[in-house]
Design an enzyme around this catalytic site. Structure first.
Site, PDB file in Angstrom:
ATOM      1  CB  THR A  51       8.789 -24.933  -4.700  1.00 18.08           C
ATOM      2  OG1 THR A  51       8.365 -25.966  -3.804  1.00 18.08           O
ATOM      3  CG2 THR A  51       7.670 -24.572  -5.656  1.00 18.08           C
ATOM      4  CE  LYS A 109      -0.928 -27.122   2.276  1.00 22.91           C
ATOM      5  NZ  LYS A 109      -0.822 -25.657   2.070  1.00 22.91           N
ATOM      6  CE1 TYR A 129       1.785 -29.454   3.090  1.00 18.63           C
ATOM      7  CE2 TYR A 129       0.800 -31.167   1.711  1.00 18.63           C
ATOM      8  CZ  TYR A 129       1.377 -29.906   1.842  1.00 18.63           C
ATOM      9  OH  TYR A 129       1.537 -29.102   0.726  1.00 18.63           O
TER      10      TYR A 129
HETATM   11  P1  NAI Z   1       8.397 -23.155  -0.243  1.00 22.27           P
HETATM   12  O1  NAI Z   1       8.940 -23.861   0.945  1.00 22.27           O
HETATM   13  O2  NAI Z   1       9.301 -22.725  -1.343  1.00 22.27           O
HETATM   14  O3  NAI Z   1       7.572 -21.866   0.183  1.00 22.27           O
HETATM   15  C1  NAI Z   1       6.852 -21.763   1.374  1.00 22.27           C
HETATM   16  C2  NAI Z   1       7.085 -20.387   1.929  1.00 22.27           C
HETATM   17  O4  NAI Z   1       6.282 -20.248   3.113  1.00 22.27           O
HETATM   18  C3  NAI Z   1       8.544 -20.136   2.313  1.00 22.27           C
HETATM   19  O5  NAI Z   1       8.970 -18.891   1.823  1.00 22.27           O
HETATM   20  C4  NAI Z   1       8.514 -20.155   3.834  1.00 22.27           C
HETATM   21  O6  NAI Z   1       9.493 -19.340   4.441  1.00 22.27           O
HETATM   22  C5  NAI Z   1       7.097 -19.631   4.093  1.00 22.27           C
HETATM   23  N1  NAI Z   1       6.620 -19.969   5.420  1.00 22.27           N
HETATM   24  C6  NAI Z   1       6.739 -21.145   6.098  1.00 22.27           C
HETATM   25  N2  NAI Z   1       6.191 -21.036   7.314  1.00 22.27           N
HETATM   26  C7  NAI Z   1       5.709 -19.779   7.422  1.00 22.27           C
HETATM   27  C8  NAI Z   1       5.043 -19.056   8.454  1.00 22.27           C
HETATM   28  N3  NAI Z   1       4.759 -19.631   9.635  1.00 22.27           N
HETATM   29  N4  NAI Z   1       4.670 -17.779   8.220  1.00 22.27           N
HETATM   30  C9  NAI Z   1       4.975 -17.183   7.025  1.00 22.27           C
HETATM   31  N5  NAI Z   1       5.634 -17.810   6.031  1.00 22.27           N
HETATM   32  C10 NAI Z   1       5.989 -19.087   6.222  1.00 22.27           C
HETATM   33  O7  NAI Z   1       7.276 -24.125  -0.828  1.00 22.27           O
HETATM   34  P2  NAI Z   1       6.184 -23.931  -1.965  1.00 22.27           P
HETATM   35  O8  NAI Z   1       6.154 -25.194  -2.690  1.00 22.27           O
HETATM   36  O9  NAI Z   1       6.341 -22.670  -2.691  1.00 22.27           O
HETATM   37  O10 NAI Z   1       4.873 -23.866  -1.043  1.00 22.27           O
HETATM   38  C11 NAI Z   1       3.884 -22.875  -1.134  1.00 22.27           C
HETATM   39  C12 NAI Z   1       2.557 -23.491  -0.768  1.00 22.27           C
HETATM   40  O11 NAI Z   1       2.212 -24.463  -1.736  1.00 22.27           O
HETATM   41  C13 NAI Z   1       2.535 -24.216   0.583  1.00 22.27           C
HETATM   42  O12 NAI Z   1       1.324 -23.909   1.248  1.00 22.27           O
HETATM   43  C14 NAI Z   1       2.587 -25.675   0.186  1.00 22.27           C
HETATM   44  O13 NAI Z   1       1.992 -26.502   1.155  1.00 22.27           O
HETATM   45  C15 NAI Z   1       1.798 -25.646  -1.095  1.00 22.27           C
HETATM   46  N6  NAI Z   1       2.008 -26.774  -1.988  1.00 22.27           N
HETATM   47  C16 NAI Z   1       3.233 -27.002  -2.555  1.00 22.27           C
HETATM   48  C17 NAI Z   1       3.400 -28.077  -3.399  1.00 22.27           C
HETATM   49  C18 NAI Z   1       4.695 -28.389  -4.065  1.00 22.27           C
HETATM   50  O14 NAI Z   1       4.807 -29.460  -4.678  1.00 22.27           O
HETATM   51  N7  NAI Z   1       5.692 -27.531  -4.039  1.00 22.27           N
HETATM   52  C19 NAI Z   1       2.289 -28.988  -3.702  1.00 22.27           C
HETATM   53  C20 NAI Z   1       1.049 -28.624  -3.092  1.00 22.27           C
HETATM   54  C21 NAI Z   1       0.932 -27.557  -2.251  1.00 22.27           C
END
Ligand code: NAI
Length: 251
Positions: A191, A160, A156
């Protein structure tokens, strides 16, 4: 925010979490939105929510690690709305945790494929369409794990950090052609991803304690920044790594 009304935006990973919140903010500012995700059920629910707000939105089932899917995602935007102005490459997965020497290779491959190759494929497909529309902006989602290390999460963290580098290179390549490319590095945001991590290792309380502001971030606080980075209000901002983390990496 200036420059969003009537524009067309793709948001990947918009079925839940940060992507869904960003899609709502785009619609509030008058954009039409393509919701792209592997999760069909929640993606269609996102579209229902956006339409209930009075917005225009379309779901397209997309695995961002698949070149053909990403190409079809961009074609859907252009075929449905006639143009593409903005993309928020936000889909991501956390992958399994464990020390590097014990990480299964398939976990490395999947995390890099989705989080890093997914953004690269997005840029490749989106930039020509945005150029065709006369310019626009792209925002990628990295993480605080894109600027500092975290143990037990090497795939990860590597993915990133890669997204930050990819953003900088693309920003330089297209700065003279009217396409701005920026990256957001969220701290710990409330989230489903964080709920899953909390269930896996119970570390969310620790993460809150380690955040100077003493709370989780809200998805809307990232969505706001993504829309701002696309808007004309950020017209001189490109190649920027915007950390939004309640002070976490300033310690
Ligand atoms: P989440 O799990 O709610 O959303 C991620 C979304 O990406 C989901 O809807 C999932 O179905 C979709 N997804 C996963 N694999 C996929 C693929 N191969 N193709 C298309 N869609 C796909 O999580 P969140 O927190 O909203 O994450 C969004 C972004 O933010 C991610 O890139 C995550 O790494 C990043 N992030 C999140 C943090 C947190 O604390 N929630 C912190 C730092 C970064």
């Amino acid at each position: 925010m200036d420059g969003i009304d009537n524009a067309v935006a793709i948001v990947t990973g918009a079925s839940t979490g940060i992507g869904r919140a960003a899609a709502s903010r785009f619609v509030e500012e008058g954009a039409r939105v393509v919701v792209a995700d592997v999760n069909v059920e929640d993606g269609e629910e996102t579209v229902d929510e956006l339409e209930a707000m009075g917005g225009e939105a379309t779901f397209v089932e997309t695995d961002v690690s698949e070149r053909a899917d990403v190409q079809a995602m961009v074609e859907t935007a252009v075929d449905t709305y006639g143009r593409l102005d903005f993309a928020f490459n936000n889909a991501g997965i956390e992958g399994a945790s464990g020390p590097a020497s014990e990480q299964p290779l398939d976990n490395w491959e999947r995390v890099i494929d989705v989080n890093l190759k997914g953004v690269f494929l997005g840029l490749r497909a989106e930039i020509p369409a945005i150029l065709e529309s006369g310019g626009g902006a792209i925002v990628n989602t990295s993480s605080i794990a894109g600027v500092v290390g975290f143990p037990e999460l090497s795939p990860y963290v590597a993915s990133k950090h890669g997204v930050v580098g990819l953003t900088r290179a693309a920003a330089l390549e297209y700065s003279g052609e009217g396409v701005r490319v920026n990256v957001i590095c969220p701290g710990v945001i409330d989230t489903p991803m964080v709920e899953r991590s909390s269930e896996a290792d119970g570390n969310v309380e620790q993460a809150i304690a380690a955040t100077p502001m003493g709370r989780l971030g809200e998805p809307e606080e990232i969505g706001d920044a993504a829309v701002w980075l696309c808007s004309a209000d950020s017209s001189f901002v490109t190649g920027e790594t915007m950390v939004i983390d309640g002070g976490y990496v300033s310690q």
